[in-house]
Scaffold this motif. Sequence first.
Motif, PDB file in Angstrom:
ATOM      1  N   PHE A 154       0.827  -1.206   0.000  1.00  0.00           N
ATOM      2  CA  PHE A 154       0.000   0.000   0.000  1.00  0.00           C
ATOM      3  C   PHE A 154       0.860   1.255   0.000  1.00  0.00           C
ATOM      4  N   VAL A 155       1.736   1.383   0.993  1.00  0.00           N
ATOM      5  CA  VAL A 155       2.593   2.577   1.072  1.00  0.00           C
ATOM      6  C   VAL A 155       3.575   2.612  -0.089  1.00  0.00           C
ATOM      7  N   ALA A 156       4.064   1.445  -0.496  1.00  0.00           N
ATOM      8  CA  ALA A 156       5.025   1.387  -1.602  1.00  0.00           C
ATOM      9  C   ALA A 156       4.427   1.890  -2.908  1.00  0.00           C
ATOM     10  N   GLU A 157       3.164   1.546  -3.168  1.00  0.00           N
ATOM     11  CA  GLU A 157       2.574   1.803  -4.486  1.00  0.00           C
ATOM     12  C   GLU A 157       1.495   2.880  -4.524  1.00  0.00           C
ATOM     13  N   LYS A 158       0.842   3.128  -3.392  1.00  0.00           N
ATOM     14  CA  LYS A 158      -0.359   3.966  -3.420  1.00  0.00           C
ATOM     15  C   LYS A 158      -0.265   5.240  -2.584  1.00  0.00           C
ATOM     16  N   VAL A 159       0.919   5.531  -2.048  1.00  0.00           N
ATOM     17  CA  VAL A 159       1.102   6.717  -1.198  1.00  0.00           C
ATOM     18  C   VAL A 159       2.249   7.561  -1.728  1.00  0.00           C
ATOM     19  N   MET A 185       9.226  -4.751  -3.866  1.00  0.00           N
ATOM     20  CA  MET A 185       8.401  -3.995  -2.928  1.00  0.00           C
ATOM     21  C   MET A 185       9.275  -3.317  -1.873  1.00  0.00           C
ATOM     22  N   TRP A 186      10.184  -4.098  -1.249  1.00  0.00           N
ATOM     23  CA  TRP A 186      11.065  -3.538  -0.206  1.00  0.00           C
ATOM     24  C   TRP A 186      11.929  -2.409  -0.776  1.00  0.00           C
ATOM     25  N   ASP A 187      12.355  -2.547  -2.001  1.00  0.00           N
ATOM     26  CA  ASP A 187      13.291  -1.584  -2.581  1.00  0.00           C
ATOM     27  C   ASP A 187      12.676  -0.207  -2.804  1.00  0.00           C
ATOM     28  N   LYS A 188      11.371  -0.117  -2.745  1.00  0.00           N
ATOM     29  CA  LYS A 188      10.699   1.171  -2.888  1.00  0.00           C
ATOM     30  C   LYS A 188      10.752   2.005  -1.593  1.00  0.00           C
ATOM     31  N   TYR A 189      11.280   1.402  -0.523  1.00  0.00           N
ATOM     32  CA  TYR A 189      11.375   2.094   0.765  1.00  0.00           C
ATOM     33  C   TYR A 189      12.763   2.685   0.967  1.00  0.00           C
ATOM     34  N   ASP A 190      12.793   3.834   1.650  1.00  0.00           N
ATOM     35  CA  ASP A 190      14.065   4.480   1.962  1.00  0.00           C
ATOM     36  C   ASP A 190      14.743   3.811   3.148  1.00  0.00           C
ATOM     37  N   TYR A 191      13.907   3.391   4.121  1.00  0.00           N
ATOM     38  CA  TYR A 191      14.433   2.728   5.314  1.00  0.00           C
ATOM     39  C   TYR A 191      13.548   1.528   5.673  1.00  0.00           C
ATOM     40  N   VAL A 232      18.667  -9.332   6.271  1.00  0.00           N
ATOM     41  CA  VAL A 232      19.803  -8.987   5.408  1.00  0.00           C
ATOM     42  C   VAL A 232      20.396 -10.231   4.744  1.00  0.00           C
ATOM     43  N   HIS A 233      20.338 -11.357   5.448  1.00  0.00           N
ATOM     44  CA  HIS A 233      20.818 -12.605   4.864  1.00  0.00           C
ATOM     45  C   HIS A 233      19.985 -12.977   3.630  1.00  0.00           C
ATOM     46  N   MET A 234      18.689 -12.694   3.695  1.00  0.00           N
ATOM     47  CA  MET A 234      17.802 -12.987   2.559  1.00  0.00           C
ATOM     48  C   MET A 234      17.905 -11.934   1.467  1.00  0.00           C
ATOM     49  N   TYR A 235      18.098 -10.670   1.880  1.00  0.00           N
ATOM     50  CA  TYR A 235      18.136  -9.558   0.927  1.00  0.00           C
ATOM     51  C   TYR A 235      19.396  -8.725   1.134  1.00  0.00           C
ATOM     52  N   PRO A 236      20.571  -9.274   0.812  1.00  0.00           N
ATOM     53  CA  PRO A 236      21.827  -8.556   1.074  1.00  0.00           C
ATOM     54  C   PRO A 236      21.934  -7.206   0.361  1.00  0.00           C
ATOM     55  N   LEU A 237      21.270  -7.054  -0.785  1.00  0.00           N
ATOM     56  CA  LEU A 237      21.335  -5.788  -1.518  1.00  0.00           C
ATOM     57  C   LEU A 237      20.609  -4.652  -0.796  1.00  0.00           C
ATOM     58  N   LEU A 238      19.790  -5.000   0.195  1.00  0.00           N
ATOM     59  CA  LEU A 238      19.036  -3.980   0.941  1.00  0.00           C
ATOM     60  C   LEU A 238      19.700  -3.633   2.277  1.00  0.00           C
ATOM     61  N   LYS A 239      20.874  -4.164   2.520  1.00  0.00           N
ATOM     62  CA  LYS A 239      21.538  -4.036   3.817  1.00  0.00           C
ATOM     63  C   LYS A 239      21.625  -2.597   4.321  1.00  0.00           C
ATOM     64  N   LYS A 240      21.989  -1.664   3.444  1.00  0.00           N
ATOM     65  CA  LYS A 240      22.184  -0.272   3.860  1.00  0.00           C
ATOM     66  C   LYS A 240      20.890   0.407   4.301  1.00  0.00           C
TER      67      LYS A 240
END
Length: 393
Positions: free
Chosen positions: A134-139, A165-171, A184-192
């Motif tokens: 919702f927040v990712a796509e509609k806000v 979906m996760w990548d659309k978030y800043d934090y 982070v183990h599942m999504y290492p590219l999102l670590k930062k």
Amino acid sequence: MKNLLIASYDMEVGGVERSLISLLNNFDYKNYKVDLMLYSHTGEFMSFLPTQTNLLPESSVYKTFRMSVGEIIKTGKITLGMARILAKYRADLSTSEENGYKQMQYMWKYSLPFLPKLEKRYDVAISYLWPHYFVAEKVKAKTKIAWIHTDFSKVHTDKTLDFYMWDKYDYIIAVSEDCRKSFVHMYPLLKKKVTVMENITSPEFVQAMSGEEVENVMKYDQRFKVITVARFSHAKGLDNAIKALKVLKDRGYDDIAWYVIGYGGDEKMLKDLIKQNNLEDQFILIGKKINPYPYMKKADLYVQPSRYEGKAVTVGEAQILSKPVLVTNYPTAKSQVRNGFDGLICELSIEGIADGIEKFYKDDELTKVFAANCKKSNYKNNEELNKLYSLMR
């Protein structure tokens, strides 16, 4: 003053909802104007929402996420009903262990084209409960933040779909360090993007509510009383709890009573298991309670028999009430219990749970020491909110 949106599903009784109430009741309303978007205005915790929070009108479209397919079609929203049917079909192509989470993902994926956007533009938008579409796509918001409440190493999702979906978030905020690591183990590219902020606990609220007079079935029970507050689901391990009590009964411990406050889809299975093991008088499902604290206060021991957790809110609440706790060794257990100080971490197995309870039952001094350690510990953590404020500047 900044405009902030927080979005979640409803205010049914649960750990995530309880943590949201604590966050809202401790929020900085001098610097933030807070809108709350609940897809469904239902749940016993609705009355606990603070007056400073602006509850947005309920949307008949988003309310469908808390409806069955039949109910959706009865409202005339045929396309959303068909999206739900397609989601179930797609999820059923996975194994039975995986399809619950995947069905939720696909339900959002196929519904997105038919969901309205919010017109208001926000400085910050927070999605408090997965899936975060919702927040990712509609806000529209300058800063978007999503919350992690569970151990993602134990959650089976469509990782590719979730990544976008996760990548659309800043934090992304995890409720414990172990929760962060598993994500982070599942999504290492999102670590930062991932940081840690613990659930806000309010000792004053818990203590005050524990003194409320309720019709308490535990009040006159002279047995050794164990209590668990949890949703009736596979993750919470209540089936293992029943089997552990059977092990204790077979060892000769007939004067242990295990009370459980909660509700959920596994209720029939649990009741059948209780009956099969002849534990009707010892393993007692109390049901849903808005205020579990008077019951927790009457217990001798709090047990969290979960298979996995993000960070169980109820464990911290039991510690606030000076109750020694026993938790299974799920990956995030060490973030909640100082093993050997304010509780014990036992093996994540039926025998492990039974052995842990037996240890407390036989050693009254241990129970007293842990209770005293809980009493002198400070479980208040309002300063955690500063971590959130720093992300929203």
